[in-house]
Design an enzyme around this catalytic site. Structure first.
Site, PDB file in Angstrom:
ATOM      1  N   GLU A 147       0.828  -1.207   0.000  1.00  0.00           N
ATOM      2  CA  GLU A 147       0.000   0.000   0.000  1.00  0.00           C
ATOM      3  C   GLU A 147       0.863   1.259   0.000  1.00  0.00           C
ATOM      4  O   GLU A 147       1.721   1.441   0.850  1.00  0.00           O
ATOM      5  CB  GLU A 147      -0.942   0.036   1.198  1.00  0.00           C
ATOM      6  CG  GLU A 147      -1.882   1.228   1.153  1.00  0.00           C
ATOM      7  CD  GLU A 147      -2.958   1.212   2.202  1.00  0.00           C
ATOM      8  OE1 GLU A 147      -3.915   1.995   2.063  1.00  0.00           O
ATOM      9  OE2 GLU A 147      -2.849   0.420   3.157  1.00  0.00           O
ATOM     10  N   GLU A 241     -12.780   2.521   1.947  1.00  0.00           N
ATOM     11  CA  GLU A 241     -12.209   2.670   3.280  1.00  0.00           C
ATOM     12  C   GLU A 241     -12.583   4.033   3.834  1.00  0.00           C
ATOM     13  O   GLU A 241     -12.384   5.056   3.178  1.00  0.00           O
ATOM     14  CB  GLU A 241     -10.686   2.530   3.214  1.00  0.00           C
ATOM     15  CG  GLU A 241      -9.994   2.618   4.555  1.00  0.00           C
ATOM     16  CD  GLU A 241      -8.484   2.516   4.417  1.00  0.00           C
ATOM     17  OE1 GLU A 241      -7.894   1.652   5.067  1.00  0.00           O
ATOM     18  OE2 GLU A 241      -7.894   3.304   3.633  1.00  0.00           O
TER      19      GLU A 241
END
Length: 297
Positions: A147, A241
């Site tokens: 990420e 998210e």
């Protein structure tokens, strides 16, 4: 076709059996394909119960977590590198046991604000660890997602270009780049160009607006982002998210600086995010698939 997911922290701050049942059930009810479970505490997972509830709800699962300062595989310190590698191996084992397809997050350094840049030796050590963990993950058909996060959460991968270079050094087909709209909005000069340049190295994607509230209510241009995803024919998961102090609590509230309540109703937030994502994907596909409709025959 992309599978759409939602992060478990939209629903609950932990993963007790009650938390898992709630988060999985509400994710399925909202019509998502998968839930992203966040593993801050591997010991909190009841593997058998989690698998059972996922199967009952017909839901897929991915797993995300980060390393702390004692597990920093980019540190160059042998003890911390060993601890980090063990944490990553444990995470892959947990992902395998609950049936997860992806393990994502800050898997290449500590999840923290650094005061100095990484060293070439530290990055090499991180690459070596991720390669070994990636080989283990490959045995279970698991993709690792590196990420890309902002400068306040790591000093190693802050841009898509850095992540592409990193995964090329690892050189495994199941080690991919994980991009996140929220972080890209901070670090990239051109978010859409960064997505296009990442191309087939992209393996996981997070949606989230500039303030981590409702999609489309912040400053991010999602039209350009989804057109870029369609342009590179990205087929992997797209997971929403979002964090609010109403749900996450400490320690995550402090780690991420979640000081404001940007939303109150998890169901409404998640339902809106799925609909918004589907509309953006449809619009992007139409814009790319049918450019000739505006031409003179």
């Amino acid at each position: 076709m992309n599978k759409l997911g939602v992060h478990a922290f939209v629903w609950t701050e932990g993963w007790t059996n009650n938390d898992a049942a709630k988060a999985i059930g509400l994710t399925a009810e909202a019509g998502y394909d998968l839930i992203e479970a966040s593993a801050m505490d591997f010991g909190a997972f009841d593997v058998e119960f989690t698998r059972k509830v996922l199967e009952q709800n017909g839901l897929g699962v991915t797993l995300s977590f980060g390393l702390d300062s004692t597990q920093d595989v980019s540190s160059g310190d042998p003890a911390r590198v060993r601890a980090g590698e063990q944490r990553l191996m444990d995470g892959v084992a947990l992902a395998r046991d609950i049936g997860a397809t992806h393990v994502c997050g800050i898997l290449y350094s500590a999840f923290q604000k650094y005061s100095v840049p990484p060293t070439p030796e530290g990055i090499k050590g991180s690459v070596d660890v991720v390669r070994r963990v990636g080989e283990k993950a490959k045995e279970s058909g698991i993709t690792l997602g590196m990420e890309v996060v902002n400068r306040y959460e790591s000093n190693v991968l802050n841009t898509a270009a850095q992540a592409v270079e990193f995964v090329k050094r690892v050189s495994l087909p199941n080690v991919k780049v994980h991009l996140d709209c929220y972080h890209m909005n901070i670090e990239e000069a051109d978010v859409a160009a960064a997505i296009r340049d990442t191309g087939n190295n992209l393996g996981y994607f997070h949606t989230g607006d500039s303030h981590r509230g409702y999609l489309g209510s912040g400053s991010i241009d999602f039209s350009k982002i989804f057109r870029a995803l369609v342009a590179i024919d990205y087929q992997g998961p797209i997971t929403f998210e979002s964090f609010s102090s109403k749900v996450v609590g400490q320690p995550l509230e402090g780690i991420l600086g979640i000081w404001r309540n940007l939303w109150e109703d998890s169901r409404d937030l998640a339902t809106h995010a799925k609909a918004y994502t589907e509309v953006q994907l449809k619009s992007a596909r139409e814009s790319i698939a049918n450019p000739g409709r505006s031409r003179l025959n």
